[in-house]
Design a protein around this motif. Structure first.
Motif, PDB file in Angstrom:
ATOM      1  N   SER A  52       0.826  -1.205   0.000  1.00 52.04           N
ATOM      2  CA  SER A  52       0.000   0.000   0.000  1.00 52.04           C
ATOM      3  C   SER A  52       0.859   1.254   0.000  1.00 52.04           C
ATOM      4  O   SER A  52       0.558   2.240  -0.686  1.00 52.04           O
ATOM      5  CB  SER A  52      -0.940   0.011   1.215  1.00 52.04           C
ATOM      6  N   GLN A  53       1.964   1.219   0.749  1.00 48.11           N
ATOM      7  CA  GLN A  53       2.882   2.363   0.747  1.00 48.11           C
ATOM      8  C   GLN A  53       3.538   2.526  -0.625  1.00 48.11           C
ATOM      9  O   GLN A  53       3.717   3.646  -1.108  1.00 48.11           O
ATOM     10  CB  GLN A  53       3.958   2.164   1.815  1.00 48.11           C
ATOM     11  N   LEU A  54       3.865   1.403  -1.238  1.00 49.77           N
ATOM     12  CA  LEU A  54       4.458   1.440  -2.579  1.00 49.77           C
ATOM     13  C   LEU A  54       3.462   2.005  -3.591  1.00 49.77           C
ATOM     14  O   LEU A  54       3.821   2.827  -4.449  1.00 49.77           O
ATOM     15  CB  LEU A  54       4.880   0.029  -2.997  1.00 49.77           C
ATOM     16  N   VAL A  79       1.016   4.086  -3.061  1.00 43.71           N
ATOM     17  CA  VAL A  79       0.848   5.525  -2.843  1.00 43.71           C
ATOM     18  C   VAL A  79       2.054   6.296  -3.366  1.00 43.71           C
ATOM     19  O   VAL A  79       1.924   7.418  -3.884  1.00 43.71           O
ATOM     20  CB  VAL A  79       0.623   5.822  -1.348  1.00 43.71           C
ATOM     21  N   SER A  80       3.233   5.716  -3.251  1.00 45.05           N
ATOM     22  CA  SER A  80       4.480   6.420  -3.576  1.00 45.05           C
ATOM     23  C   SER A  80       4.775   6.468  -5.069  1.00 45.05           C
ATOM     24  O   SER A  80       5.417   7.407  -5.540  1.00 45.05           O
ATOM     25  CB  SER A  80       5.653   5.758  -2.847  1.00 45.05           C
ATOM     26  N   VAL A  81       4.341   5.452  -5.811  1.00 47.63           N
ATOM     27  CA  VAL A  81       4.661   5.399  -7.240  1.00 47.63           C
ATOM     28  C   VAL A  81       3.861   6.467  -7.990  1.00 47.63           C
ATOM     29  O   VAL A  81       2.636   6.504  -7.888  1.00 47.63           O
ATOM     30  CB  VAL A  81       4.333   4.012  -7.817  1.00 47.63           C
ATOM     31  N   PRO A  82       4.516   7.347  -8.738  1.00 50.84           N
ATOM     32  CA  PRO A  82       3.791   8.384  -9.486  1.00 50.84           C
ATOM     33  C   PRO A  82       2.896   7.775 -10.563  1.00 50.84           C
ATOM     34  O   PRO A  82       3.252   6.785 -11.206  1.00 50.84           O
ATOM     35  CB  PRO A  82       4.918   9.218 -10.126  1.00 50.84           C
ATOM     36  N   SER A 114      -3.317   3.441  -7.297  1.00 56.50           N
ATOM     37  CA  SER A 114      -2.988   4.418  -6.257  1.00 56.50           C
ATOM     38  C   SER A 114      -4.179   4.658  -5.332  1.00 56.50           C
ATOM     39  O   SER A 114      -4.017   4.771  -4.113  1.00 56.50           O
ATOM     40  CB  SER A 114      -2.554   5.736  -6.901  1.00 56.50           C
ATOM     41  N   ARG A 170      -5.328   1.057   3.426  1.00 51.06           N
ATOM     42  CA  ARG A 170      -4.961   1.457   4.796  1.00 51.06           C
ATOM     43  C   ARG A 170      -6.204   1.807   5.615  1.00 51.06           C
ATOM     44  O   ARG A 170      -6.282   1.503   6.810  1.00 51.06           O
ATOM     45  CB  ARG A 170      -3.998   2.632   4.761  1.00 51.06           C
TER      46      ARG A 170
END
Length: 311
Positions: free
Chosen positions: A134-136, A138-141, A189, A196
Protein backbone atom coordinates in the motif's frame (compact mmCIF):
# COMPACT_ATOMS: atom_id res chain seq x y z
CA UNK A 1 -35.87 17.82 6.58
CA UNK A 2 -32.41 16.35 6.03
CA UNK A 3 -32.69 16.71 2.26
CA UNK A 4 -33.83 20.32 2.53
CA UNK A 5 -30.99 21.14 4.91
CA UNK A 6 -28.40 19.57 2.62
CA UNK A 7 -29.86 21.38 -0.39
CA UNK A 8 -29.61 24.65 1.52
CA UNK A 9 -25.96 23.95 2.33
CA UNK A 10 -25.33 23.01 -1.30
CA UNK A 11 -26.84 26.27 -2.55
CA UNK A 12 -24.62 28.28 -0.20
CA UNK A 13 -21.53 26.38 -1.33
CA UNK A 14 -22.43 26.78 -5.00
CA UNK A 15 -23.00 30.51 -4.50
CA UNK A 16 -19.52 30.81 -3.02
CA UNK A 17 -18.03 28.73 -5.83
CA UNK A 18 -19.77 30.87 -8.44
CA UNK A 19 -18.26 34.02 -6.92
CA UNK A 20 -14.76 32.52 -6.91
CA UNK A 21 -15.15 31.19 -10.44
CA UNK A 22 -16.48 34.54 -11.68
CA UNK A 23 -13.57 36.35 -10.02
CA UNK A 24 -11.13 34.04 -11.81
CA UNK A 25 -11.39 35.99 -15.06
CA UNK A 26 -11.15 39.39 -13.39
CA UNK A 27 -8.17 38.51 -11.19
CA UNK A 28 -6.04 37.57 -14.19
CA UNK A 29 -3.57 40.38 -14.99
CA UNK A 30 -4.40 41.98 -18.32
CA UNK A 31 -7.35 41.41 -20.63
CA UNK A 32 -8.35 37.70 -20.56
CA UNK A 33 -9.82 37.84 -24.07
CA UNK A 34 -6.65 39.44 -25.44
CA UNK A 35 -4.50 36.89 -23.64
CA UNK A 36 -6.61 34.00 -24.92
CA UNK A 37 -6.48 35.17 -28.54
CA UNK A 38 -2.71 35.64 -28.50
CA UNK A 39 -1.32 35.81 -32.03
CA UNK A 40 -4.82 35.21 -33.47
CA UNK A 41 -5.86 38.68 -32.35
CA UNK A 42 -7.98 40.87 -34.59
CA UNK A 43 -10.40 43.57 -33.50
CA UNK A 44 -13.55 41.96 -34.89
CA UNK A 45 -12.87 38.61 -33.14
CA UNK A 46 -11.90 40.45 -29.95
CA UNK A 47 -15.14 42.48 -29.86
CA UNK A 48 -17.25 39.41 -30.65
CA UNK A 49 -15.69 37.34 -27.84
CA UNK A 50 -16.05 40.15 -25.31
CA UNK A 51 -19.71 40.54 -26.21
CA UNK A 52 -20.36 36.77 -26.17
CA UNK A 53 -18.67 36.48 -22.76
CA UNK A 54 -20.48 39.54 -21.36
CA UNK A 55 -17.19 41.23 -20.47
CA UNK A 56 -18.35 44.51 -22.02
CA UNK A 57 -20.93 45.05 -19.23
CA UNK A 58 -20.49 46.53 -15.70
CA UNK A 59 -18.98 44.10 -13.18
CA UNK A 60 -22.08 43.58 -11.01
CA UNK A 61 -24.26 43.09 -14.07
CA UNK A 62 -21.71 40.61 -15.41
CA UNK A 63 -21.93 38.49 -12.25
CA UNK A 64 -25.72 38.31 -12.08
CA UNK A 65 -25.86 37.65 -15.81
CA UNK A 66 -23.26 34.88 -15.39
CA UNK A 67 -25.17 33.40 -12.42
CA UNK A 68 -28.50 33.47 -14.24
CA UNK A 69 -27.02 31.86 -17.34
CA UNK A 70 -25.27 29.19 -15.27
CA UNK A 71 -28.56 28.25 -13.58
CA UNK A 72 -30.05 27.63 -17.02
CA UNK A 73 -27.03 25.62 -18.22
CA UNK A 74 -25.51 28.41 -20.29
CA UNK A 75 -21.83 28.62 -19.29
CA UNK A 76 -20.71 30.86 -22.13
CA UNK A 77 -18.59 30.11 -25.18
CA UNK A 78 -15.04 28.89 -25.50
CA UNK A 79 -12.43 31.52 -26.38
CA UNK A 80 -10.50 28.90 -28.33
CA UNK A 81 -13.15 27.14 -30.39
CA UNK A 82 -16.20 29.38 -30.08
CA UNK A 83 -18.29 26.33 -29.08
CA UNK A 84 -20.70 26.46 -26.10
CA UNK A 85 -18.90 25.47 -22.90
CA UNK A 86 -21.81 23.28 -21.80
CA UNK A 87 -21.52 21.21 -24.97
CA UNK A 88 -17.76 20.78 -24.48
CA UNK A 89 -18.25 19.60 -20.89
CA UNK A 90 -21.03 17.17 -21.80
CA UNK A 91 -18.86 15.70 -24.56
CA UNK A 92 -16.07 14.97 -22.07
CA UNK A 93 -18.23 13.85 -19.13
CA UNK A 94 -18.94 10.24 -20.31
CA UNK A 95 -15.21 9.49 -20.63
CA UNK A 96 -14.55 10.88 -17.15
CA UNK A 97 -17.49 9.02 -15.58
CA UNK A 98 -16.47 5.69 -17.09
CA UNK A 99 -12.83 6.12 -16.04
CA UNK A 100 -13.76 7.18 -12.50
CA UNK A 101 -16.19 4.33 -11.81
CA UNK A 102 -14.01 1.60 -13.33
CA UNK A 103 -10.98 2.93 -11.42
CA UNK A 104 -12.99 2.98 -8.17
CA UNK A 105 -14.16 -0.60 -8.81
CA UNK A 106 -10.55 -1.70 -9.27
CA UNK A 107 -9.58 0.19 -6.11
CA UNK A 108 -12.29 -1.56 -4.09
CA UNK A 109 -11.27 -4.97 -5.45
CA UNK A 110 -7.75 -4.20 -4.24
CA UNK A 111 -8.55 -2.51 -0.94
CA UNK A 112 -11.15 -4.76 0.66
CA UNK A 113 -9.40 -8.14 0.37
CA UNK A 114 -5.93 -6.79 1.19
CA UNK A 115 -7.10 -4.47 3.98
CA UNK A 116 -9.18 -7.21 5.60
CA UNK A 117 -6.36 -9.77 5.36
CA UNK A 118 -3.92 -7.31 6.91
CA UNK A 119 -6.30 -6.57 9.78
CA UNK A 120 -7.03 -10.24 10.48
CA UNK A 121 -3.29 -11.03 10.38
CA UNK A 122 -2.15 -8.02 12.37
CA UNK A 123 1.57 -8.20 13.11
CA UNK A 124 2.01 -11.25 10.88
CA UNK A 125 3.93 -11.39 7.57
CA UNK A 126 0.75 -10.81 5.53
CA UNK A 127 0.17 -7.56 7.40
CA UNK A 128 3.73 -6.38 6.72
CA UNK A 129 3.46 -7.27 3.04
CA UNK A 130 0.12 -5.49 2.59
CA UNK A 131 1.34 -2.35 4.36
CA UNK A 132 4.46 -2.34 2.19
CA UNK A 133 2.42 -2.76 -1.00
CA UNK A 134 0.00 0.00 0.00
CA UNK A 135 2.88 2.36 0.75
CA UNK A 136 4.46 1.44 -2.58
CA UNK A 137 1.18 2.08 -4.40
CA UNK A 138 0.85 5.52 -2.84
CA UNK A 139 4.48 6.42 -3.58
CA UNK A 140 4.66 5.40 -7.24
CA UNK A 141 3.79 8.38 -9.49
CA UNK A 142 0.78 7.88 -11.75
CA UNK A 143 2.60 9.03 -14.86
CA UNK A 144 5.46 6.56 -14.30
CA UNK A 145 3.10 3.64 -13.69
CA UNK A 146 1.06 4.60 -16.75
CA UNK A 147 4.15 4.73 -18.96
CA UNK A 148 5.36 1.36 -17.65
CA UNK A 149 1.96 -0.22 -18.35
CA UNK A 150 1.99 1.20 -21.88
CA UNK A 151 5.50 -0.17 -22.49
CA UNK A 152 4.51 -3.63 -21.22
CA UNK A 153 0.95 -4.19 -22.44
CA UNK A 154 0.91 -1.97 -25.55
CA UNK A 155 4.43 -1.74 -26.94
CA UNK A 156 5.88 -5.11 -25.88
CA UNK A 157 2.89 -7.45 -25.73
CA UNK A 158 0.49 -5.54 -27.97
CA UNK A 159 -2.52 -6.62 -25.92
CA UNK A 160 -4.08 -3.23 -25.18
CA UNK A 161 -4.16 0.19 -26.90
CA UNK A 162 -1.83 2.83 -25.51
CA UNK A 163 -4.28 5.72 -25.88
CA UNK A 164 -7.70 6.78 -27.05
CA UNK A 165 -11.27 6.25 -25.90
CA UNK A 166 -14.11 4.25 -27.46
CA UNK A 167 -17.64 4.93 -26.09
CA UNK A 168 -19.32 1.93 -24.50
CA UNK A 169 -22.39 2.37 -26.72
CA UNK A 170 -20.30 2.03 -29.88
CA UNK A 171 -18.28 -1.08 -29.01
CA UNK A 172 -18.29 -2.53 -25.44
CA UNK A 173 -15.26 -4.71 -26.17
CA UNK A 174 -13.19 -1.85 -27.55
CA UNK A 175 -14.36 0.34 -24.64
CA UNK A 176 -13.11 -2.24 -22.13
CA UNK A 177 -9.74 -2.56 -23.88
CA UNK A 178 -9.28 1.22 -24.05
CA UNK A 179 -10.16 1.82 -20.40
CA UNK A 180 -8.20 -0.97 -18.69
CA UNK A 181 -4.76 0.67 -18.60
CA UNK A 182 -5.80 4.17 -17.46
CA UNK A 183 -8.31 2.73 -14.97
CA UNK A 184 -5.73 0.35 -13.51
CA UNK A 185 -3.21 3.21 -13.25
CA UNK A 186 -5.66 5.34 -11.29
CA UNK A 187 -7.21 2.45 -9.38
CA UNK A 188 -3.85 1.21 -8.09
CA UNK A 189 -2.99 4.42 -6.26
CA UNK A 190 -6.58 4.87 -5.07
CA UNK A 191 -6.71 1.26 -3.90
CA UNK A 192 -3.45 1.70 -1.99
CA UNK A 193 -4.93 4.64 -0.10
CA UNK A 194 -8.17 2.83 0.65
CA UNK A 195 -6.37 -0.35 1.77
CA UNK A 196 -4.96 1.46 4.80
CA UNK A 197 -8.41 2.81 5.70
CA UNK A 198 -9.99 -0.64 5.36
CA UNK A 199 -7.29 -2.16 7.56
CA UNK A 200 -7.69 0.51 10.26
CA UNK A 201 -11.48 0.32 10.15
CA UNK A 202 -11.58 -3.48 10.38
CA UNK A 203 -9.05 -3.45 13.24
CA UNK A 204 -11.15 -0.94 15.16
CA UNK A 205 -14.34 -2.94 14.60
CA UNK A 206 -12.71 -6.24 15.61
CA UNK A 207 -12.15 -4.81 19.09
CA UNK A 208 -15.72 -3.56 19.49
CA UNK A 209 -18.03 -4.93 22.19
CA UNK A 210 -20.67 -6.23 19.77
CA UNK A 211 -18.05 -8.34 17.96
CA UNK A 212 -16.88 -9.90 21.25
CA UNK A 213 -20.52 -10.58 22.15
CA UNK A 214 -21.16 -12.25 18.79
CA UNK A 215 -18.13 -14.48 19.26
CA UNK A 216 -19.16 -15.36 22.81
CA UNK A 217 -22.50 -16.59 21.45
CA UNK A 218 -20.63 -19.17 19.39
CA UNK A 219 -21.26 -17.66 15.97
CA UNK A 220 -18.99 -18.85 13.18
CA UNK A 221 -16.01 -16.62 12.46
CA UNK A 222 -17.18 -16.09 8.89
CA UNK A 223 -20.60 -14.89 10.11
CA UNK A 224 -18.98 -12.55 12.62
CA UNK A 225 -16.67 -11.16 9.95
CA UNK A 226 -19.35 -10.57 7.31
CA UNK A 227 -22.32 -9.53 9.44
CA UNK A 228 -20.67 -7.69 12.31
CA UNK A 229 -17.20 -6.57 11.26
CA UNK A 230 -17.24 -5.66 7.58
CA UNK A 231 -20.62 -3.96 7.65
CA UNK A 232 -19.65 -1.68 10.54
CA UNK A 233 -16.22 -1.08 9.02
CA UNK A 234 -17.87 0.26 5.86
CA UNK A 235 -18.80 3.66 7.34
CA UNK A 236 -15.36 5.30 7.28
CA UNK A 237 -14.50 3.48 4.05
CA UNK A 238 -17.57 5.01 2.36
CA UNK A 239 -16.30 8.45 3.33
CA UNK A 240 -12.89 7.81 1.80
CA UNK A 241 -14.42 6.13 -1.25
CA UNK A 242 -16.74 9.06 -1.84
CA UNK A 243 -13.88 11.52 -1.56
CA UNK A 244 -11.74 9.50 -3.94
CA UNK A 245 -14.59 9.18 -6.43
CA UNK A 246 -15.22 12.92 -6.33
CA UNK A 247 -11.55 13.53 -6.99
CA UNK A 248 -11.60 11.13 -9.93
CA UNK A 249 -14.66 12.80 -11.41
CA UNK A 250 -12.84 16.11 -11.07
CA UNK A 251 -10.39 14.77 -13.60
CA UNK A 252 -7.12 12.90 -13.18
CA UNK A 253 -5.06 15.29 -15.25
CA UNK A 254 -1.73 13.43 -15.41
CA UNK A 255 -3.27 10.07 -16.31
CA UNK A 256 -5.59 11.62 -18.90
CA UNK A 257 -2.63 13.39 -20.52
CA UNK A 258 -0.49 10.21 -20.55
CA UNK A 259 -3.24 8.10 -22.14
CA UNK A 260 -4.70 10.92 -24.31
CA UNK A 261 -7.97 10.33 -22.48
CA UNK A 262 -10.65 12.86 -23.54
CA UNK A 263 -11.97 13.61 -20.07
CA UNK A 264 -12.56 16.71 -17.95
CA UNK A 265 -9.00 16.71 -16.63
CA UNK A 266 -7.55 16.81 -20.13
CA UNK A 267 -10.02 19.54 -21.10
CA UNK A 268 -9.02 21.69 -18.13
CA UNK A 269 -5.33 21.10 -18.86
CA UNK A 270 -5.74 22.19 -22.47
CA UNK A 271 -7.89 25.16 -21.45
CA UNK A 272 -5.33 26.39 -18.92
CA UNK A 273 -2.61 26.12 -21.57
CA UNK A 274 -4.77 28.11 -24.01
CA UNK A 275 -6.08 30.50 -21.32
CA UNK A 276 -9.61 29.54 -22.24
CA UNK A 277 -11.21 30.96 -19.10
CA UNK A 278 -14.90 30.25 -19.84
CA UNK A 279 -14.11 26.54 -20.15
CA UNK A 280 -12.11 26.61 -16.91
CA UNK A 281 -14.99 28.37 -15.16
CA UNK A 282 -17.53 25.86 -16.44
CA UNK A 283 -15.36 22.87 -15.51
CA UNK A 284 -14.85 24.16 -11.96
CA UNK A 285 -18.60 24.65 -11.52
CA UNK A 286 -19.33 21.16 -12.85
CA UNK A 287 -16.72 19.58 -10.59
CA UNK A 288 -18.18 21.43 -7.58
CA UNK A 289 -21.64 20.07 -8.41
CA UNK A 290 -20.23 16.54 -8.69
CA UNK A 291 -18.57 16.89 -5.28
CA UNK A 292 -21.82 18.06 -3.67
CA UNK A 293 -23.87 15.25 -5.24
CA UNK A 294 -21.39 12.59 -4.13
CA UNK A 295 -21.21 13.97 -0.58
CA UNK A 296 -25.00 13.87 -0.41
CA UNK A 297 -25.07 10.25 -1.60
CA UNK A 298 -22.39 9.32 0.93
CA UNK A 299 -24.50 10.76 3.75
CA UNK A 300 -27.50 8.74 2.58
CA UNK A 301 -25.40 5.55 2.37
CA UNK A 302 -24.33 6.02 5.99
CA UNK A 303 -27.85 5.37 7.22
CA UNK A 304 -28.23 2.34 4.96
CA UNK A 305 -25.02 0.72 6.19
CA UNK A 306 -25.33 1.61 9.88
CA UNK A 307 -28.91 1.93 11.22
CA UNK A 308 -27.56 3.73 14.31
CA UNK A 309 -26.79 6.76 12.14
CA UNK A 310 -29.96 8.75 11.67
CA UNK A 311 -30.36 11.26 8.88
Amino acid sequence: MFVLKRLGHALIVMLGVSIVVFALVHLVPGDPVRLALGTRFDQATYDALRAASGLDKPLVEQYFSYLGNALTGNLGVSFRSGAPVTDLLLQRLPATLSLAFVALLIALLIAFPLGTLAALGRGKPIDVVVRFLSQLGVSVPDFWLGIMLILLFSTTLGWLPSSGYVPFTEDPGAWLRSILLPAFTVGTSTGAIMTRYVRSSVLETLGADHVRTARSKGLRERTVLVSHVLRNALVPVITVGGTQLAGLLGGVVVVEVVFAWPGLGRLVFDSVSARDYPVIQGAVLLIAVLFLVINFLVDVLYSRVDPRIKL
